[in-house]
Write a protein that holds these residues in place. Structure first.
Motif, PDB file in Angstrom:
ATOM      1  N   ASP A 159     -29.783  26.467 -58.035  1.00 54.97           N
ATOM      2  CA  ASP A 159     -28.757  25.428 -58.008  1.00 54.97           C
ATOM      3  C   ASP A 159     -28.376  25.043 -59.435  1.00 54.97           C
ATOM      4  N   GLY A 160     -27.479  25.819 -59.999  1.00 60.11           N
ATOM      5  CA  GLY A 160     -27.031  25.563 -61.365  1.00 60.11           C
ATOM      6  C   GLY A 160     -26.542  26.844 -61.996  1.00 60.11           C
ATOM      7  N   LYS A 161     -26.041  26.713 -63.193  1.00 57.81           N
ATOM      8  CA  LYS A 161     -25.523  27.870 -63.919  1.00 57.81           C
ATOM      9  C   LYS A 161     -26.695  28.714 -64.405  1.00 57.81           C
ATOM     10  N   VAL A 162     -26.634  30.021 -64.101  1.00 58.07           N
ATOM     11  CA  VAL A 162     -27.687  30.937 -64.540  1.00 58.07           C
ATOM     12  C   VAL A 162     -27.053  32.209 -65.092  1.00 58.07           C
ATOM     13  N   ASP A 163     -27.794  32.882 -65.947  1.00 56.10           N
ATOM     14  CA  ASP A 163     -27.383  34.201 -66.398  1.00 56.10           C
ATOM     15  C   ASP A 163     -27.718  35.200 -65.295  1.00 56.10           C
ATOM     16  N   THR A 164     -26.952  36.250 -65.214  1.00 55.33           N
ATOM     17  CA  THR A 164     -27.203  37.280 -64.215  1.00 55.33           C
ATOM     18  C   THR A 164     -28.587  37.867 -64.424  1.00 55.33           C
ATOM     19  N   SER A 165     -29.347  37.930 -63.348  1.00 49.10           N
ATOM     20  CA  SER A 165     -30.680  38.525 -63.370  1.00 49.10           C
ATOM     21  C   SER A 165     -30.786  39.468 -62.185  1.00 49.10           C
ATOM     22  N   ARG A 166     -31.399  40.611 -62.397  1.00 48.83           N
ATOM     23  CA  ARG A 166     -31.544  41.593 -61.329  1.00 48.83           C
ATOM     24  C   ARG A 166     -32.983  41.628 -60.848  1.00 48.83           C
ATOM     25  N   PHE A 167     -33.115  41.742 -59.537  1.00 48.87           N
ATOM     26  CA  PHE A 167     -34.418  41.878 -58.896  1.00 48.87           C
ATOM     27  C   PHE A 167     -34.369  43.103 -57.993  1.00 48.87           C
ATOM     28  N   GLN A 168     -35.518  43.732 -57.825  1.00 50.11           N
ATOM     29  CA  GLN A 168     -35.619  44.914 -56.969  1.00 50.11           C
ATOM     30  C   GLN A 168     -36.381  44.550 -55.713  1.00 50.11           C
ATOM     31  N   LEU A 169     -35.818  44.887 -54.565  1.00 43.30           N
ATOM     32  CA  LEU A 169     -36.476  44.654 -53.286  1.00 43.30           C
ATOM     33  C   LEU A 169     -37.689  45.577 -53.188  1.00 43.30           C
ATOM     34  N   THR A 170     -38.877  44.979 -52.973  1.00 44.15           N
ATOM     35  CA  THR A 170     -40.109  45.773 -52.910  1.00 44.15           C
ATOM     36  C   THR A 170     -40.756  45.770 -51.536  1.00 44.15           C
ATOM     37  N   ASP A 171     -40.390  44.801 -50.686  1.00 43.08           N
ATOM     38  CA  ASP A 171     -40.984  44.759 -49.354  1.00 43.08           C
ATOM     39  C   ASP A 171     -40.153  43.871 -48.441  1.00 43.08           C
ATOM     40  N   VAL A 172     -40.120  44.248 -47.168  1.00 44.36           N
ATOM     41  CA  VAL A 172     -39.462  43.448 -46.134  1.00 44.36           C
ATOM     42  C   VAL A 172     -40.393  43.405 -44.935  1.00 44.36           C
ATOM     43  N   ARG A 173     -40.636  42.203 -44.423  1.00 45.63           N
ATOM     44  CA  ARG A 173     -41.390  42.042 -43.176  1.00 45.63           C
ATOM     45  C   ARG A 173     -40.532  41.253 -42.211  1.00 45.63           C
ATOM     46  N   ARG A 174     -40.304  41.813 -41.055  1.00 45.78           N
ATOM     47  CA  ARG A 174     -39.477  41.163 -40.028  1.00 45.78           C
ATOM     48  C   ARG A 174     -40.386  40.610 -38.942  1.00 45.78           C
TER      49      ARG A 174
END
Length: 187
Positions: A159-174
């Motif tokens: 919630d606020g101004k941020v610089d672009t940051s990239r994250f890599q999806l490493t796991d998904v649990r449904r």
């Protein structure tokens, strides 16, 4: 080195709470709750741990929690919600906390950098959105509990101004409840 992990519930449209700070719309029943209780017992407040009989459950991932003032002062909250962790509240206005809750009133980035240099388990960023935006440069990973609801408005994940940051999806649990745990590492 310890990591700062932003572990938080979020809606499909990216809100961690409604506009008034409440989170009643999240899914609190279903198979994902058992996973939370078993795998992340330290992320449950003292009151809930007592209710489900896991007061002595070991801390599995985190030994420290950071939270913003609004997260700490959630209505009906406890003065020491995570007594089983080192607790830090980032606020320039809070006074009079219990001895086991330390208030950081200036430069939270510096404090996070200090904490990351210590020995121990990872550091849990519990909320809120403004604090997450401020600490984004130091966030090493995200564990998003994605709930199958839409709020339409509220407190954003960042919630606020941020610089672009990239994250890599490493796991998904449904889960059958419709909740998904999405784990990301900073790229």
């Amino acid at each position: 080195m310890r990591k700062l992990i932003y572990y938080v519930a979020t809606t499909l449209d990216g809100f961690i709470a409604a506009e008034d700070g409440t989170f009643d719309g999240f899914v609190f029943e279903g198979d994902h709750m058992q996973a939370l209780t078993e795998e992340y017992p330290e992320t449950l407040p003292v009151q809930f741990r007592e209710m489900v009989g896991i007061t002595d459950a070991p801390n599995r991932h985190f030994d420290t929690v950071l939270m913003g003032r609004n997260t700490y002062q959630v209505p009906g909250g406890l003065p020491s919600p995570y007594a089983h962790l080192r607790q830090y509240v980032i606020s320039s206005t809070i006074t009079g906390t219990p001895d086991d809750v330390e208030v950081i009133s200036t430069n939270p980035l510096e404090k996070v950098r200090e904490l990351k240099q210590e020995d121990g388990a990872d550091i849990w960023l519990c909320g809120g959105g403004r604090l997450a935006a401020e600490l984004l440069p130091e966030i090493d990973g995200l564990l998003l509990k994605l709930h199958p609801v839409v709020f339409g408005a509220g407190i954003g994940l960042f919630d606020g101004k941020v610089d672009t940051s990239r994250f890599q999806l490493t796991d998904v649990r449904r889960f059958d409840s419709g909740v998904a745990f999405m784990t990301y590492a900073k790229s």
